[in-house]
Design a protein around this motif. Sequence first.
Motif, PDB file in Angstrom:
ATOM      1  N   ALA A 242       0.982  -1.187   0.024  1.00  0.00           N
ATOM      2  CA  ALA A 242       0.014  -0.125   0.040  1.00  0.00           C
ATOM      3  C   ALA A 242       0.907   1.323  -0.032  1.00  0.00           C
ATOM      4  N   ARG A 243       0.704   1.974  -0.985  1.00  0.00           N
ATOM      5  CA  ARG A 243       1.540   3.345  -1.056  1.00  0.00           C
ATOM      6  C   ARG A 243       3.031   3.187  -1.262  1.00  0.00           C
ATOM      7  N   GLY A 244       3.168   2.046  -2.138  1.00  0.00           N
ATOM      8  CA  GLY A 244       4.473   1.371  -2.337  1.00  0.00           C
ATOM      9  C   GLY A 244       5.432   0.984  -1.297  1.00  0.00           C
ATOM     10  N   GLN A 245       4.714   0.437  -0.078  1.00  0.00           N
ATOM     11  CA  GLN A 245       5.256  -0.186   0.939  1.00  0.00           C
ATOM     12  C   GLN A 245       4.512  -1.363   1.178  1.00  0.00           C
ATOM     13  N   VAL A 246       5.358  -2.415   1.874  1.00  0.00           N
ATOM     14  CA  VAL A 246       4.778  -3.830   2.065  1.00  0.00           C
ATOM     15  C   VAL A 246       4.230  -3.220   3.625  1.00  0.00           C
ATOM     16  N   VAL A 247       2.927  -3.869   3.622  1.00  0.00           N
ATOM     17  CA  VAL A 247       1.956  -3.552   4.845  1.00  0.00           C
ATOM     18  C   VAL A 247       1.648  -4.905   5.745  1.00  0.00           C
ATOM     19  N   GLY A 248       2.116  -6.084   4.773  1.00  0.00           N
ATOM     20  CA  GLY A 248       1.821  -7.160   5.504  1.00  0.00           C
ATOM     21  C   GLY A 248       1.506  -8.349   4.440  1.00  0.00           C
ATOM     22  N   SER A 249       1.120  -9.580   4.858  1.00  0.00           N
ATOM     23  CA  SER A 249       1.085 -10.486   4.092  1.00  0.00           C
ATOM     24  C   SER A 249      -0.798 -10.947   4.180  1.00  0.00           C
ATOM     25  N   ARG A 250      -1.321 -11.426   3.046  1.00  0.00           N
ATOM     26  CA  ARG A 250      -2.649 -11.767   3.201  1.00  0.00           C
ATOM     27  C   ARG A 250      -2.690 -13.203   3.792  1.00  0.00           C
ATOM     28  N   LEU A 251      -1.611 -13.860   4.118  1.00  0.00           N
ATOM     29  CA  LEU A 251      -1.806 -15.246   4.885  1.00  0.00           C
ATOM     30  C   LEU A 251      -1.557 -15.172   6.278  1.00  0.00           C
ATOM     31  N   LEU A 252      -1.136 -13.661   6.824  1.00  0.00           N
ATOM     32  CA  LEU A 252      -0.613 -13.777   8.089  1.00  0.00           C
ATOM     33  C   LEU A 252      -1.548 -12.631   8.836  1.00  0.00           C
ATOM     34  N   GLY A 253      -2.192 -12.857  10.024  1.00  0.00           N
ATOM     35  CA  GLY A 253      -2.973 -11.963  10.975  1.00  0.00           C
ATOM     36  C   GLY A 253      -1.734 -10.893  11.532  1.00  0.00           C
ATOM     37  N   GLN A 254      -2.402  -9.800  11.634  1.00  0.00           N
ATOM     38  CA  GLN A 254      -1.585  -8.809  12.506  1.00  0.00           C
ATOM     39  C   GLN A 254      -2.563  -7.993  13.212  1.00  0.00           C
ATOM     40  N   SER A 255      -1.922  -7.060  14.295  1.00  0.00           N
ATOM     41  CA  SER A 255      -2.894  -6.291  15.092  1.00  0.00           C
ATOM     42  C   SER A 255      -3.148  -4.970  14.766  1.00  0.00           C
ATOM     43  N   TYR A 256      -4.393  -4.355  15.093  1.00  0.00           N
ATOM     44  CA  TYR A 256      -4.605  -3.001  14.648  1.00  0.00           C
ATOM     45  C   TYR A 256      -5.007  -2.280  15.755  1.00  0.00           C
ATOM     46  N   LEU A 257      -3.778  -2.022  16.516  1.00  0.00           N
ATOM     47  CA  LEU A 257      -3.786  -1.244  17.759  1.00  0.00           C
ATOM     48  C   LEU A 257      -3.185   0.095  17.787  1.00  0.00           C
ATOM     49  N   ASP A 258      -3.733   1.008  18.808  1.00  0.00           N
ATOM     50  CA  ASP A 258      -2.900   2.403  19.088  1.00  0.00           C
ATOM     51  C   ASP A 258      -1.778   2.195  19.760  1.00  0.00           C
ATOM     52  N   ALA A 259      -0.902   3.273  19.978  1.00  0.00           N
ATOM     53  CA  ALA A 259       0.157   3.179  20.698  1.00  0.00           C
ATOM     54  C   ALA A 259      -0.319   2.495  22.230  1.00  0.00           C
ATOM     55  N   ALA A 260      -1.171   2.811  22.705  1.00  0.00           N
ATOM     56  CA  ALA A 260      -1.326   2.250  24.312  1.00  0.00           C
ATOM     57  C   ALA A 260      -2.217   0.668  24.134  1.00  0.00           C
ATOM     58  N   GLY A 261      -2.271   0.184  22.877  1.00  0.00           N
ATOM     59  CA  GLY A 261      -2.557  -1.179  22.957  1.00  0.00           C
ATOM     60  C   GLY A 261      -4.077  -1.171  22.780  1.00  0.00           C
ATOM     61  N   ASN A 262      -4.743  -0.166  22.540  1.00  0.00           N
ATOM     62  CA  ASN A 262      -6.365  -0.240  22.239  1.00  0.00           C
ATOM     63  C   ASN A 262      -6.583  -0.554  20.830  1.00  0.00           C
ATOM     64  N   PRO A 263      -7.568  -1.104  20.580  1.00  0.00           N
ATOM     65  CA  PRO A 263      -8.235  -1.507  19.448  1.00  0.00           C
ATOM     66  C   PRO A 263      -8.332  -0.292  18.455  1.00  0.00           C
ATOM     67  N   LEU A 264      -7.910  -0.058  17.314  1.00  0.00           N
ATOM     68  CA  LEU A 264      -8.243   1.089  16.559  1.00  0.00           C
ATOM     69  C   LEU A 264      -9.531   1.166  15.951  1.00  0.00           C
ATOM     70  N   PRO A 265     -10.777   1.956  16.376  1.00  0.00           N
ATOM     71  CA  PRO A 265     -11.909   1.806  15.993  1.00  0.00           C
ATOM     72  C   PRO A 265     -12.358   1.627  14.492  1.00  0.00           C
ATOM     73  N   GLN A 266     -11.516   2.321  13.631  1.00  0.00           N
ATOM     74  CA  GLN A 266     -11.807   2.490  12.228  1.00  0.00           C
ATOM     75  C   GLN A 266     -11.387   1.010  11.519  1.00  0.00           C
ATOM     76  N   TYR A 267     -10.854   0.246  12.219  1.00  0.00           N
ATOM     77  CA  TYR A 267     -10.419  -0.974  11.676  1.00  0.00           C
ATOM     78  C   TYR A 267     -11.078  -2.371  12.133  1.00  0.00           C
ATOM     79  N   PHE A 268     -11.397  -3.368  11.177  1.00  0.00           N
ATOM     80  CA  PHE A 268     -11.542  -4.538  11.571  1.00  0.00           C
ATOM     81  C   PHE A 268     -10.600  -5.333  12.564  1.00  0.00           C
ATOM     82  N   GLN A 269     -10.993  -5.924  13.445  1.00  0.00           N
ATOM     83  CA  GLN A 269     -10.083  -6.467  14.233  1.00  0.00           C
ATOM     84  C   GLN A 269     -10.016  -8.103  13.996  1.00  0.00           C
ATOM     85  N   GLY A 270      -8.889  -8.596  14.132  1.00  0.00           N
ATOM     86  CA  GLY A 270      -8.818 -10.176  13.637  1.00  0.00           C
ATOM     87  C   GLY A 270      -8.727 -10.963  14.904  1.00  0.00           C
ATOM     88  N   ARG A 271      -8.641 -12.267  14.578  1.00  0.00           N
ATOM     89  CA  ARG A 271      -8.740 -13.127  15.730  1.00  0.00           C
ATOM     90  C   ARG A 271      -7.631 -13.064  16.747  1.00  0.00           C
TER      91      ARG A 271
END
Length: 297
Positions: free
Chosen positions: A47-76
């Motif tokens: 995305a935007r010329g940078q590797v942001v992950g793999s479609r085969l691997l999960g990752q977290s969508y958290l803010d700096a304090a470790g709280n879920p970012l509300p604009q993103y879907f959260q994974g398992r």
Amino acid sequence: MLRRYWAALRALLVFTVVLGMGYPLLVWLVGWIPGLHGNAQGSLVQARGQVVGSRLLGQSYLDAAGNPLPQYFQGRPSTGSYDPMASGGGNLGPESVVDTPAGIGPTDPGFKSSFRPSLLTLVCSRSAAVAKLEGVDGSRPFCTGGGVGAVLSVIGPRDARGYVTQPVRVVSVNEPCTSTRRPFLDLYEGVRVQCAAVGEDYSDGQIVPIRGVASAHPRVPADAVTASGSGLDPDISPAYADLQIPRVARSRHVGADQIREVVMAHQTGRTFGVFGEPTVNVLQTNLELDRRYPVAN
């Protein structure tokens, strides 16, 4: 004897060339075939010329304090913080219902690094956290209202089969004692239920999970409260995605139907129409949302 050694050496050389050099080279060349190269390189997503992950691997969508970012879907959930170098399951089975040591909770001031929540408490606490984030009912069978396993240790004389015949003492083993906390259950067979004391051993009692009155079909789906075998599952169920749509829509200031359209675009069905279950890829869905409905920083 020399002939046997010479035959063994020739076999070693042949198999070294074929299996140690030829086969890896063949696999490497196959990986460069158009259409397969992306998979061979790890199915990386840019995305935007940078590797942001793999479609085969999960990752977290958290803010700096470790709280879920509300604009993103959260994974398992992940047992290894989505670290591919530390992937694996928690090795906890259906009989894992008692936290150790007793009387210590993960959110209590007396928390110790040696605390190991049971599988039941992990499920209950995750369900409570998801329910709070999504604004839904997170109750589920065998869970207390505080988000731990609803499990009692019933102490008293036993019959020949090992069942307690007359309870003398009953302890809620996963609920630590505090000045304000009361056990999730007042009485069990006429005996007042006590909360657990720090470090006390209740293994001499009969362990009794209490089902409670929660529905057999919880609002929070199973994949929202259990990690996959690898702890790196990149997908969620359509039910879990549907649960998150209202929150994501509010955060991005768009309609729920617009978010649902993106979800459906990244939903896949059963393999060959038979194997597995329908899934939604979290990374690809979130990237598409950023492209269509970006959130101002």
